[in-house]
Design a protein around this motif. Structure first.
Motif, PDB file in Angstrom:
ATOM      1  N   LEU A  34      15.242  27.324 124.296  1.00 22.41           N
ATOM      2  CA  LEU A  34      15.739  27.518 125.664  1.00 22.41           C
ATOM      3  C   LEU A  34      17.051  28.305 125.673  1.00 22.41           C
ATOM      4  CD1 LEU A  34      14.892  23.952 127.055  1.00 22.41           C
ATOM      5  CD2 LEU A  34      13.760  26.106 127.682  1.00 22.41           C
ATOM      6  N   SER A  35      17.890  28.084 124.655  1.00 16.81           N
ATOM      7  CA  SER A  35      19.162  28.822 124.584  1.00 16.81           C
ATOM      8  C   SER A  35      18.911  30.306 124.342  1.00 16.81           C
ATOM      9  CB  SER A  35      20.049  28.268 123.473  1.00 16.81           C
ATOM     10  OG  SER A  35      20.317  26.905 123.712  1.00 16.81           O
ATOM     11  N   LEU A  36      17.877  30.606 123.551  1.00 19.92           N
ATOM     12  CA  LEU A  36      17.561  32.009 123.312  1.00 19.92           C
ATOM     13  C   LEU A  36      17.105  32.691 124.608  1.00 19.92           C
ATOM     14  CD1 LEU A  36      16.312  33.838 120.396  1.00 19.92           C
ATOM     15  CD2 LEU A  36      14.808  34.028 122.392  1.00 19.92           C
ATOM     16  N   LEU A  37      16.307  31.975 125.396  1.00 18.57           N
ATOM     17  CA  LEU A  37      15.883  32.550 126.673  1.00 18.57           C
ATOM     18  C   LEU A  37      17.074  32.686 127.623  1.00 18.57           C
ATOM     19  CD1 LEU A  37      12.441  30.772 127.244  1.00 18.57           C
ATOM     20  CD2 LEU A  37      12.902  33.060 126.306  1.00 18.57           C
ATOM     21  N   ALA A  38      18.000  31.738 127.542  1.00 15.50           N
ATOM     22  CA  ALA A  38      19.222  31.823 128.362  1.00 15.50           C
ATOM     23  C   ALA A  38      20.026  33.055 127.958  1.00 15.50           C
ATOM     24  CB  ALA A  38      20.062  30.557 128.192  1.00 15.50           C
ATOM     25  N   GLU A  39      20.181  33.221 126.665  1.00 11.34           N
ATOM     26  CA  GLU A  39      20.953  34.361 126.162  1.00 11.34           C
ATOM     27  C   GLU A  39      20.308  35.673 126.590  1.00 11.34           C
ATOM     28  OE1 GLU A  39      21.217  34.441 121.924  1.00 11.34           O
ATOM     29  OE2 GLU A  39      23.006  35.724 121.937  1.00 11.34           O
ATOM     30  N   ASN A  40      18.986  35.727 126.459  1.00 15.38           N
ATOM     31  CA  ASN A  40      18.279  36.945 126.860  1.00 15.38           C
ATOM     32  C   ASN A  40      18.483  37.236 128.351  1.00 15.38           C
ATOM     33  OD1 ASN A  40      15.163  38.097 127.749  1.00 15.38           O
ATOM     34  ND2 ASN A  40      16.362  39.168 126.206  1.00 15.38           N
ATOM     35  N   ALA A  41      18.433  36.193 129.171  1.00 12.30           N
ATOM     36  CA  ALA A  41      18.647  36.377 130.613  1.00 12.30           C
ATOM     37  C   ALA A  41      20.073  36.868 130.876  1.00 12.30           C
ATOM     38  CB  ALA A  41      18.382  35.068 131.356  1.00 12.30           C
ATOM     39  N   LEU A  43      22.067  38.458 128.861  1.00 11.77           N
ATOM     40  CA  LEU A  43      22.221  39.832 128.368  1.00 11.77           C
ATOM     41  C   LEU A  43      21.508  40.831 129.273  1.00 11.77           C
ATOM     42  CD1 LEU A  43      21.753  39.291 124.514  1.00 11.77           C
ATOM     43  CD2 LEU A  43      23.859  39.928 125.707  1.00 11.77           C
ATOM     44  N   SER A  44      20.567  40.343 130.072  1.00 13.01           N
ATOM     45  CA  SER A  44      19.844  41.217 130.985  1.00 13.01           C
ATOM     46  C   SER A  44      20.389  41.126 132.400  1.00 13.01           C
ATOM     47  CB  SER A  44      18.359  40.849 130.984  1.00 13.01           C
ATOM     48  OG  SER A  44      17.880  40.772 129.671  1.00 13.01           O
ATOM     49  N   ASP A  45      21.588  40.538 132.534  1.00  6.10           N
ATOM     50  CA  ASP A  45      22.239  40.451 133.839  1.00  6.10           C
ATOM     51  C   ASP A  45      21.479  39.573 134.825  1.00  6.10           C
ATOM     52  OD1 ASP A  45      24.704  41.278 134.343  1.00  6.10           O
ATOM     53  OD2 ASP A  45      24.178  43.128 135.383  1.00  6.10           O
ATOM     54  N   GLU A  46      20.760  38.572 134.290  1.00  3.64           N
ATOM     55  CA  GLU A  46      20.071  37.633 135.165  1.00  3.64           C
ATOM     56  C   GLU A  46      20.736  36.276 135.000  1.00  3.64           C
ATOM     57  OE1 GLU A  46      15.805  37.710 134.462  1.00  3.64           O
ATOM     58  OE2 GLU A  46      15.937  39.830 133.935  1.00  3.64           O
ATOM     59  N   ASP A  47      21.938  36.167 135.573  1.00  2.00           N
ATOM     60  CA  ASP A  47      22.750  34.972 135.343  1.00  2.00           C
ATOM     61  C   ASP A  47      22.108  33.706 135.891  1.00  2.00           C
ATOM     62  OD1 ASP A  47      24.543  36.472 134.000  1.00  2.00           O
ATOM     63  OD2 ASP A  47      26.000  36.633 135.641  1.00  2.00           O
ATOM     64  N   GLY A  48      21.428  33.822 137.022  1.00  2.00           N
ATOM     65  CA  GLY A  48      20.786  32.651 137.619  1.00  2.00           C
ATOM     66  C   GLY A  48      19.770  32.035 136.669  1.00  2.00           C
ATOM     67  N   ARG A  49      18.915  32.902 136.112  1.00  2.00           N
ATOM     68  CA  ARG A  49      17.927  32.414 135.146  1.00  2.00           C
ATOM     69  C   ARG A  49      18.614  31.863 133.906  1.00  2.00           C
ATOM     70  NH1 ARG A  49      12.843  34.485 133.663  1.00  2.00           N
ATOM     71  NH2 ARG A  49      13.785  35.843 132.104  1.00  2.00           N
ATOM     72  N   GLY A  50      19.680  32.522 133.496  1.00  2.00           N
ATOM     73  CA  GLY A  50      20.437  32.072 132.335  1.00  2.00           C
ATOM     74  C   GLY A  50      20.946  30.653 132.516  1.00  2.00           C
ATOM     75  N   VAL A  51      21.555  30.388 133.669  1.00  2.00           N
ATOM     76  CA  VAL A  51      22.090  29.051 133.932  1.00  2.00           C
ATOM     77  C   VAL A  51      20.967  28.020 133.969  1.00  2.00           C
ATOM     78  CG1 VAL A  51      23.326  27.589 135.563  1.00  2.00           C
ATOM     79  CG2 VAL A  51      24.076  29.937 135.201  1.00  2.00           C
ATOM     80  N   ALA A  52      19.826  28.388 134.551  1.00  2.00           N
ATOM     81  CA  ALA A  52      18.701  27.443 134.632  1.00  2.00           C
ATOM     82  C   ALA A  52      18.269  27.023 133.222  1.00  2.00           C
ATOM     83  CB  ALA A  52      17.535  28.087 135.386  1.00  2.00           C
ATOM     84  N   PHE A  53      18.148  27.989 132.308  1.00  2.00           N
ATOM     85  CA  PHE A  53      17.767  27.650 130.922  1.00  2.00           C
ATOM     86  C   PHE A  53      18.876  26.849 130.228  1.00  2.00           C
ATOM     87  CE2 PHE A  53      14.863  31.543 131.082  1.00  2.00           C
ATOM     88  CZ  PHE A  53      13.695  30.796 131.061  1.00  2.00           C
ATOM     89  N   ARG A  54      20.145  27.201 130.484  1.00  2.00           N
ATOM     90  CA  ARG A  54      21.264  26.449 129.879  1.00  2.00           C
ATOM     91  C   ARG A  54      21.238  24.991 130.339  1.00  2.00           C
ATOM     92  NH1 ARG A  54      23.167  29.301 125.724  1.00  2.00           N
ATOM     93  NH2 ARG A  54      23.564  31.458 126.281  1.00  2.00           N
ATOM     94  N   HIS A  82       9.459  26.875 134.431  1.00  2.00           N
ATOM     95  CA  HIS A  82       9.514  27.792 133.306  1.00  2.00           C
ATOM     96  C   HIS A  82       9.950  27.074 132.018  1.00  2.00           C
ATOM     97  CE1 HIS A  82      10.386  32.254 132.182  1.00  2.00           C
ATOM     98  NE2 HIS A  82       9.855  31.596 131.174  1.00  2.00           N
ATOM     99  N   SER A  83      11.010  26.278 132.123  1.00  2.00           N
ATOM    100  CA  SER A  83      11.486  25.530 130.952  1.00  2.00           C
ATOM    101  C   SER A  83      10.433  24.530 130.489  1.00  2.00           C
ATOM    102  CB  SER A  83      12.794  24.799 131.280  1.00  2.00           C
ATOM    103  OG  SER A  83      13.820  25.734 131.555  1.00  2.00           O
ATOM    104  N   LEU A  84       9.778  23.859 131.420  1.00  2.00           N
ATOM    105  CA  LEU A  84       8.734  22.892 131.054  1.00  2.00           C
ATOM    106  C   LEU A  84       7.595  23.570 130.306  1.00  2.00           C
ATOM    107  CD1 LEU A  84       8.632  20.621 134.251  1.00  2.00           C
ATOM    108  CD2 LEU A  84       9.319  19.929 131.935  1.00  2.00           C
ATOM    109  N   LEU A 316      29.046  25.352 129.660  1.00  2.00           N
ATOM    110  CA  LEU A 316      28.195  24.710 130.660  1.00  2.00           C
ATOM    111  C   LEU A 316      28.881  23.466 131.228  1.00  2.00           C
ATOM    112  CD1 LEU A 316      25.330  24.906 132.054  1.00  2.00           C
ATOM    113  CD2 LEU A 316      24.813  22.886 130.690  1.00  2.00           C
ATOM    114  N   PHE A 317      29.551  22.708 130.371  1.00  2.00           N
ATOM    115  CA  PHE A 317      30.264  21.524 130.849  1.00  2.00           C
ATOM    116  C   PHE A 317      31.281  21.924 131.922  1.00  2.00           C
ATOM    117  CE2 PHE A 317      33.223  18.012 130.869  1.00  2.00           C
ATOM    118  CZ  PHE A 317      32.402  16.896 130.699  1.00  2.00           C
ATOM    119  N   GLU A 318      32.003  23.028 131.683  1.00  2.00           N
ATOM    120  CA  GLU A 318      32.998  23.529 132.644  1.00  2.00           C
ATOM    121  C   GLU A 318      32.346  23.927 133.965  1.00  2.00           C
ATOM    122  OE1 GLU A 318      36.073  23.388 131.948  1.00  2.00           O
ATOM    123  OE2 GLU A 318      35.821  22.924 129.835  1.00  2.00           O
ATOM    124  N   ARG A 319      31.256  24.640 133.842  1.00  2.00           N
ATOM    125  CA  ARG A 319      30.534  25.098 135.026  1.00  2.00           C
ATOM    126  C   ARG A 319      30.068  23.907 135.856  1.00  2.00           C
ATOM    127  NH1 ARG A 319      26.998  29.080 137.106  1.00  2.00           N
ATOM    128  NH2 ARG A 319      27.610  30.774 135.737  1.00  2.00           N
TER     129      ARG A 319
END
Ligand code: ATP
Ligand code: MN
Ligand code: MN
Length: 371
Positions: A34-41, A43-54, A82-84, A316-319
């Motif tokens: 899931l972290s890899l998918l977050a990172e990919n999101a 890096l692709s400027d898809e922060d919303g998806r990134g946070v969801a995976f995080r 998606h994560s499920l 993520l804890f900060e967010r």
């Protein structure tokens, strides 16, 4: 045949700042995926998806045992379709096609290599990739203009992509402490970031510096930097001035997670362990030092607790703390202050414990903020 009675059911609160997340992760395979998918999101400027995976990864990090069946996840927060799906693939087939193909994709590999250069973000990397630059060799051949940070990043690429150990962090702590007390006796240095959370390695070393007498910290950073520079400890540094003003930056504009402390992003020249404290006579056969990323932040004592909480992480804890403050308490939390929108006033705090109390949260120590 699964015996229903034997399936462990998990239950976790929905905000990461309500949970105790130690480094003892029972679901590394799932959270890595899931972290890899977050990172990919990201890096692709898809922060919303990134946070969801995080967030999904963070929920799994908080579980007291490995997940073995999808049925155990019923009712858990932050696990979207998606994560499920990714979790199900891994539980059933030991791997997720999406994760594997992302990992192998030329674009992801190029983004990783290029953003691995200190000073290069996803936007710059994306622009380079569109210009046909996919690796360091192509970058060097391209004649692309690099700023000072990126030049230093490229020069020390291998060192900076090697994890910093706790022993190295301790050695740097001693140097920073010596620098700080030399230029301002009584000033205090605290290790923050991942090392304060108990991690044994990190991508950099983070420090927060303050003085118990308000105002004495003013002008401290340039002096510390000058001391470090004159002792030959700095390969690169960029200092940013403090620009925080309560009246100007207060409740009206709390959303940015960038704080405004005086800070120094630097690259240290750290002597290898066996060489520390040894004066050289003959030129060494091998390099006797390595480059390490170090972040220095100076905070006035009145904001110290907020700065400490804000720079200890995890990200993520900060967010999640800020989201909790805003959505559940109508408060605005930053690394400088906590503002109560209902009472229209700032809530002061001298310790992290007091900030958690203001927020109506149980105190979570740094070692349990590894969300
Ligand atoms: P690592 O081991 O990879 O360094 P880390 O948790 O220490 O992990 P950092 O990127 O060093 O991660 O960040 C440490 C903390 O500092 C995080 O909590 C992050 O929110 C905070 N931080 C980092 N950069 C900024 C910034 N520009 N403004 C405000 N806070 C920041
Ligand atoms: Mn760090
Ligand atoms: Mn850092």
């Amino acid at each position: 045949q699964i015996n229903e009675a034997e399936v462990v059911l998990f239950s976790v609160p929905s905000y990461a700042c309500q949970r105790r997340t130690t480094l003892d992760n029972h679901n590394v395979t799932l959270t890595d995926a899931l972290s890899l998918l977050a990172e990919n999101a990201e890096l692709s400027d898809e922060d919303g998806r990134g946070v969801a995976f995080r967030r999904a990864a963070a929920v799994l990090k908080a579980l007291p045992a490995p997940v073995t069946a999808m049925s155990q996840l019923t009712g858990l927060p932050c696990l979207g379709d998606h994560s499920l799906r990714v979790i199900k693939d891994i539980l059933e087939n030991e791997a997720s096609d999406e994760v594997e193909s992302t990992k192998q994709s030329d674009r992801f590999k190029a983004l990783k290599v290029l953003t691995g250069i200190f000073g290069v973000g996803s936007k710059t990397a994306d622009r380079w990739i569109r210009d046909g630059i996919h690796n360091l060799h192509q970058l060097q051949e391209s004649g692309a203009t690099l700023n000072r940070a990126q030049q230093a990043g490229l020069e020390h690429y291998d060192d900076l992509n090697q994890q910093v150990t706790k022993a190295e962090a301790d050695a740097i702590t001693e140097i920073v402490q010596e620098a700080v007390v030399s230029v301002l006796p009584g000033a205090q240095v605290v290790l923050t970031g991942g090392f304060r959370r108990g991690k044994q390695t990190g991508h950099d070393v983070d420090f927060l510096i303050t003085h118990p007498e308000e105002g004495r910290e003013v002008g401290l950073m340039p002096k510390v930097v000058f001391w470090l520079e004159s002792q030959g400890f700095l390969l690169y540094q960029k200092t940013t001035r403090n620009s925080y003003l309560e009246v100007k930056d207060g409740p009206g504009r709390p959303s940015s997670n960038m704080d405004r402390f005086e800070r120094c992003l630097s690259i240290f020249k750290l002597a290898k362990k066996e060489e520390r404290g040894i004066k050289l006579t003959n030129p060494p056969a091998h390099r006797r030092w390595r480059a390490v990323r170090v972040d220095l932040v100076v905070s006035p004592i009145s904001q110290f607790a907020f700065a400490l909480l804000g720079w200890t992480g995890s990200k993520l804890f900060e967010r999640e703390l800020r989201r909790w403050a805003g959505h559940e308490k109508a408060m605005s939390l930053s690394s400088h202050a906590l503002y109560d929108n209902k009472q229209s006033r700032y809530l002061r705090a001298a310790s992290e414990e007091e900030i958690f109390a203001h927020l109506g949260l149980e105190y979570i120590p740094p070692s349990e903020r590894n969300a």
